[in-house]
Scaffold this motif. Structure first.
Motif, short mmCIF file in Angstrom:
data_model
loop_
_atom_site.label_atom_id
_atom_site.label_comp_id
_atom_site.label_asym_id
_atom_site.label_seq_id
_atom_site.Cartn_x
_atom_site.Cartn_y
_atom_site.Cartn_z
N ASP A 1 0.83 -1.21 0.00
CA ASP A 1 0.00 0.00 0.00
C ASP A 1 0.86 1.26 0.00
O ASP A 1 0.51 2.27 -0.63
N GLY A 2 2.02 1.20 0.68
CA GLY A 2 2.93 2.34 0.67
C GLY A 2 3.51 2.58 -0.72
O GLY A 2 3.66 3.73 -1.14
N LEU A 3 3.84 1.51 -1.44
CA LEU A 3 4.34 1.66 -2.80
C LEU A 3 3.30 2.32 -3.71
O LEU A 3 3.64 3.19 -4.53
N GLU A 4 2.06 1.91 -3.56
CA GLU A 4 1.01 2.48 -4.40
C GLU A 4 0.69 3.91 -3.99
O GLU A 4 0.44 4.76 -4.85
N ALA A 5 0.66 4.19 -2.71
CA ALA A 5 0.30 5.54 -2.25
C ALA A 5 1.36 6.57 -2.62
O ALA A 5 1.02 7.72 -2.95
N TRP A 6 2.63 6.18 -2.58
CA TRP A 6 3.72 7.10 -2.86
C TRP A 6 4.21 7.02 -4.31
O TRP A 6 5.27 7.58 -4.62
N ARG A 7 3.46 6.36 -5.19
CA ARG A 7 3.77 6.31 -6.62
C ARG A 7 5.20 5.82 -6.87
O ARG A 7 5.98 6.42 -7.61
N PHE A 8 5.55 4.71 -6.21
CA PHE A 8 6.90 4.19 -6.33
C PHE A 8 7.19 3.69 -7.74
O PHE A 8 8.32 3.81 -8.23
N ARG A 9 6.20 3.16 -8.42
CA ARG A 9 6.40 2.68 -9.79
C ARG A 9 6.75 3.84 -10.73
O ARG A 9 7.58 3.69 -11.62
N ILE A 10 6.09 4.98 -10.53
CA ILE A 10 6.39 6.13 -11.38
C ILE A 10 7.83 6.58 -11.19
O ILE A 10 8.53 6.96 -12.15
N PHE A 11 8.33 6.54 -9.95
CA PHE A 11 9.72 6.89 -9.70
C PHE A 11 10.67 5.93 -10.43
O PHE A 11 11.66 6.35 -11.03
N LEU A 12 10.36 4.64 -10.37
CA LEU A 12 11.21 3.65 -11.04
C LEU A 12 11.16 3.82 -12.56
O LEU A 12 12.19 3.68 -13.24
N GLU A 13 9.98 4.11 -13.09
CA GLU A 13 9.86 4.28 -14.53
C GLU A 13 10.48 5.59 -15.01
O GLU A 13 10.88 5.70 -16.18
N ALA A 14 10.58 6.58 -14.13
CA ALA A 14 11.13 7.88 -14.53
C ALA A 14 12.65 7.84 -14.69
O ALA A 14 13.21 8.66 -15.43
N LEU A 15 13.32 6.93 -14.01
CA LEU A 15 14.78 6.88 -14.10
C LEU A 15 15.28 6.56 -15.51
O LEU A 15 16.17 7.25 -16.03
N PRO A 16 14.75 5.53 -16.19
CA PRO A 16 15.19 5.31 -17.58
C PRO A 16 14.86 6.47 -18.51
O PRO A 16 15.62 6.77 -19.44
N ILE A 17 13.71 7.14 -18.26
CA ILE A 17 13.36 8.29 -19.10
C ILE A 17 14.36 9.42 -18.90
O ILE A 17 14.80 10.06 -19.87
N LEU A 18 14.75 9.67 -17.66
CA LEU A 18 15.75 10.71 -17.39
C LEU A 18 17.11 10.33 -17.99
O LEU A 18 17.85 11.20 -18.48
N LEU A 19 17.43 9.05 -18.00
CA LEU A 19 18.68 8.61 -18.61
C LEU A 19 18.65 8.81 -20.12
O LEU A 19 19.65 9.21 -20.73
N GLN A 20 17.52 8.54 -20.75
CA GLN A 20 17.39 8.79 -22.19
C GLN A 20 17.50 10.28 -22.50
O GLN A 20 18.10 10.67 -23.51
N PHE A 21 16.92 11.11 -21.64
CA PHE A 21 17.03 12.56 -21.83
C PHE A 21 18.48 13.01 -21.69
O PHE A 21 18.95 13.88 -22.44
#
Length: 272
Positions: free
Chosen positions: A164-184
């Motif tokens: 529930d903590g992972l879902e409430a704090w949008r942990f998946r979005i943080f993990l998915e944002a790292l490859p996007i930032l690396l591509q940028f």
């Protein structure tokens, strides 16, 4: 065989309470979900750390090679001083001849400032990605840690609390944002490399621009295709985020249309 099956923990015993069977089934489903979740994102974080480390090394090397463009050229100053010394030594007249004035430096050119800005922005993004990947790997390791204290119900409740903590704090979005930032970061590096080479050699810069443009078009194609067609194999974190955003916007638009239709419907025809 019956005695072995009665003592086995693979299947719940018939005499167990409904709650025991519920938590047993929950534990099986949670273990399967967590196994897939951790296997995916731990592998992604390891790959992200490796690639970001290689990119940081390349960026640091390139920055050390081009950092002199931000300061005056010491070789030019030394050349002018040596020429003035030669003029003074070779002078045969009684008066000291007028030497060559020292070059006035008014700062780096606009092109140098731009490609250096892009270069150091790329370096900063790569360092942030490396830091985020290390932190994410630690958080995933803590999420997968098994607490052996308490009953099965207590352990399952603590696992659900973590989830529930992972879902409430949008942990998946943080993990998915790292490859996007690396591509940028990689995009900024390619642009700065082309801008630097444009000041050095136009033919080489044209080849780099053409190759980077082709790579950018292929990347954009994979993102668009995987966003429009969910069954496409060219799945990327950015396409997932775009698809979710489009889905939310379409749902919101449909809700607004339904609300506007209800608002414009006469009261006598609402129940028809």
């Amino acid at each position: 065989m019956l005695n072995i099956l009665r003592k086995s923990t693979i299947f719940p015993r018939a005499g167990d309470s409904p709650w025991s069977r519920f938590w047993y089934t929950y534990n099986l489903e949670a273990e399967e979900y967590d196994r897939e979740f951790l296997q995916r994102y731990q592998g992604d974080m390891n790959n992200t750390m490796i690639f970001s480390g290689l990119l940081v090394a390349a960026l640091a090397t390139f920055a050390s090679m081009t950092v002199n463009d931000l300061s005056p050229d010491p070789n030019l100053l030394m050349l002018v001083l040596v020429q003035n010394i030669l003029i003074s030594v070779n002078s045969t007249a009684g008066t000291v001849p007028q030497g060559i004035p020292l070059p006035a430096w008014e700062g780096p050119s606009v092109s140098v400032v731009w490609y250096q800005t892009l270069l150091y922005a790329s370096l900063a993004c790569s360092l942030l990605v490396a830091l985020g990947a290390v932190l994410a790997a630690q958080w995933l390791s803590r999420y997968s840690a098994v607490d052996e204290r308490g009953t099965a119900e207590d352990r399952c409740k603590r696992r659900q609390q973590k989830f529930d903590g992972l879902e409430a704090w949008r942990f998946r979005i943080f993990l998915e944002a790292l490859p996007i930032l690396l591509q940028f970061s990689l995009f900024l590096f390619s642009v700065s490399l082309c801008a630097y080479m444009w000041n050095q050699q136009r033919i080489i810069a044209s080849v780099l621009i053409a190759l980077n443009g082709l790579g950018g078009l292929l990347w954009a194609y994979t993102v668009v295709v995987s966003t429009v067609y969910p069954d496409s194999p060219y799945d990327t974190p950015l396409s997932d985020l775009l698809a979710q955003s489009f889905k939310r916007s379409s749902n919101a638009t449909a809700s607004l249309l339904r609300y506007s239709r209800l608002a414009n419907t006469p009261a006598g025809f609402v129940g028809v």
